[in-house]
Write a protein that holds these residues in place. Structure first.
Motif, PDB file in Angstrom:
ATOM      1  N   UNK A  24       1.659   0.706 -20.720  1.00  0.00           N
ATOM      2  CA  UNK A  24       2.150   1.313 -19.485  1.00  0.00           C
ATOM      3  C   UNK A  24       2.741   0.256 -18.559  1.00  0.00           C
ATOM      4  N   UNK A  25       2.154  -0.913 -18.546  1.00  0.00           N
ATOM      5  CA  UNK A  25       2.641  -1.992 -17.702  1.00  0.00           C
ATOM      6  C   UNK A  25       3.993  -2.543 -18.119  1.00  0.00           C
ATOM      7  N   UNK A  26       4.404  -2.270 -19.338  1.00  0.00           N
ATOM      8  CA  UNK A  26       5.698  -2.766 -19.816  1.00  0.00           C
ATOM      9  C   UNK A  26       6.835  -1.776 -19.573  1.00  0.00           C
ATOM     10  N   UNK A  27       6.512  -0.571 -19.122  1.00  0.00           N
ATOM     11  CA  UNK A  27       7.527   0.462 -18.940  1.00  0.00           C
ATOM     12  C   UNK A  27       8.311   0.261 -17.654  1.00  0.00           C
ATOM     13  N   UNK A  28       9.482   0.849 -17.609  1.00  0.00           N
ATOM     14  CA  UNK A  28      10.259   0.855 -16.365  1.00  0.00           C
ATOM     15  C   UNK A  28       9.496   1.683 -15.334  1.00  0.00           C
ATOM     16  N   UNK A  32       7.103   4.785 -16.131  1.00  0.00           N
ATOM     17  CA  UNK A  32       5.695   4.667 -15.744  1.00  0.00           C
ATOM     18  C   UNK A  32       5.300   5.840 -14.837  1.00  0.00           C
ATOM     19  N   UNK A  33       6.165   6.175 -13.877  1.00  0.00           N
ATOM     20  CA  UNK A  33       5.878   7.313 -13.001  1.00  0.00           C
ATOM     21  C   UNK A  33       5.805   8.620 -13.788  1.00  0.00           C
ATOM     22  N   UNK A  34       6.674   8.765 -14.770  1.00  0.00           N
ATOM     23  CA  UNK A  34       6.662   9.956 -15.615  1.00  0.00           C
ATOM     24  C   UNK A  34       5.354  10.022 -16.421  1.00  0.00           C
ATOM     25  N   UNK A  35       4.902   8.891 -16.936  1.00  0.00           N
ATOM     26  CA  UNK A  35       3.651   8.851 -17.691  1.00  0.00           C
ATOM     27  C   UNK A  35       2.459   9.188 -16.792  1.00  0.00           C
ATOM     28  N   UNK A  36       2.457   8.656 -15.579  1.00  0.00           N
ATOM     29  CA  UNK A  36       1.365   8.929 -14.642  1.00  0.00           C
ATOM     30  C   UNK A  36       1.356  10.410 -14.261  1.00  0.00           C
ATOM     31  N   UNK A  37       2.526  10.996 -14.051  1.00  0.00           N
ATOM     32  CA  UNK A  37       2.607  12.430 -13.748  1.00  0.00           C
ATOM     33  C   UNK A  37       2.085  13.256 -14.924  1.00  0.00           C
ATOM     34  N   UNK A  38       2.398  12.830 -16.148  1.00  0.00           N
ATOM     35  CA  UNK A  38       1.904  13.532 -17.336  1.00  0.00           C
ATOM     36  C   UNK A  38       0.380  13.451 -17.417  1.00  0.00           C
ATOM     37  N   UNK A  86      -5.126  14.087  -7.498  1.00  0.00           N
ATOM     38  CA  UNK A  86      -4.234  13.931  -6.330  1.00  0.00           C
ATOM     39  C   UNK A  86      -3.760  12.496  -6.200  1.00  0.00           C
ATOM     40  N   UNK A  87      -4.638  11.558  -6.458  1.00  0.00           N
ATOM     41  CA  UNK A  87      -4.261  10.144  -6.387  1.00  0.00           C
ATOM     42  C   UNK A  87      -3.157   9.829  -7.396  1.00  0.00           C
ATOM     43  N   UNK A  88      -3.262  10.373  -8.581  1.00  0.00           N
ATOM     44  CA  UNK A  88      -2.219  10.161  -9.587  1.00  0.00           C
ATOM     45  C   UNK A  88      -0.891  10.762  -9.137  1.00  0.00           C
ATOM     46  N   UNK A  89      -0.940  11.955  -8.575  1.00  0.00           N
ATOM     47  CA  UNK A  89       0.291  12.615  -8.123  1.00  0.00           C
ATOM     48  C   UNK A  89       0.950  11.906  -6.947  1.00  0.00           C
ATOM     49  N   UNK A  90       0.146  11.263  -6.109  1.00  0.00           N
ATOM     50  CA  UNK A  90       0.687  10.705  -4.867  1.00  0.00           C
ATOM     51  C   UNK A  90       0.847   9.191  -4.877  1.00  0.00           C
ATOM     52  N   UNK A  91       0.601   8.563  -5.996  1.00  0.00           N
ATOM     53  CA  UNK A  91       0.697   7.111  -6.069  1.00  0.00           C
ATOM     54  C   UNK A  91       1.780   6.663  -7.030  1.00  0.00           C
TER      55      UNK A  91
END
Length: 94
Positions: A24-28, A32-38, A86-91
């Motif tokens: 995840x740290x190597x992604x753009x 990365x935001x798309x992965x976190x939203x998923x 919520x933290x994942x959605x808002x960070x």
């Protein structure tokens, strides 16, 4: 079900989580935001099952006489899970 720390399955899960975090740290930022939203969406969809499984773990732990501080760490209520989601959605990633 309380899984012993030495459980091979738990060890494998921990290794896989670490590898995923490193990847995840190597992604753009966008990826990365798309992965976190998923992740947030997956947790939201699985929330009832997560809460039910945690309650079963807590019930077994109490039956086995787990110490209160350990029980408090094990317990995952709906509000704690919701706060995490919520933290994942808002960070968004920097």
């Amino acid at each position: 079900m309380v899984v012993p720390i030495s459980s091979p399955a738990l060890s494998d899960l921990a290794k896989n989580a670490r590898q995923a975090a490193l990847h995840l740290g190597t992604l753009s930022t966008a990826d990365r935001n798309q992965a976190i939203a998923a992740m947030a969406e997956g947790l939201t969809a699985a929330a009832p099952d997560i809460i039910a499984a945690n309650q079963a773990d807590c019930d077994q732990a109490q039956a086995e006489g787990i110490a209160t501080p350990l029980y408090n760490r094990l317990k995952l209520g709906e509000s704690k899970l919701h706060a995490t989601i919520c933290l994942l959605y808002t960070s968004p990633s920097p």
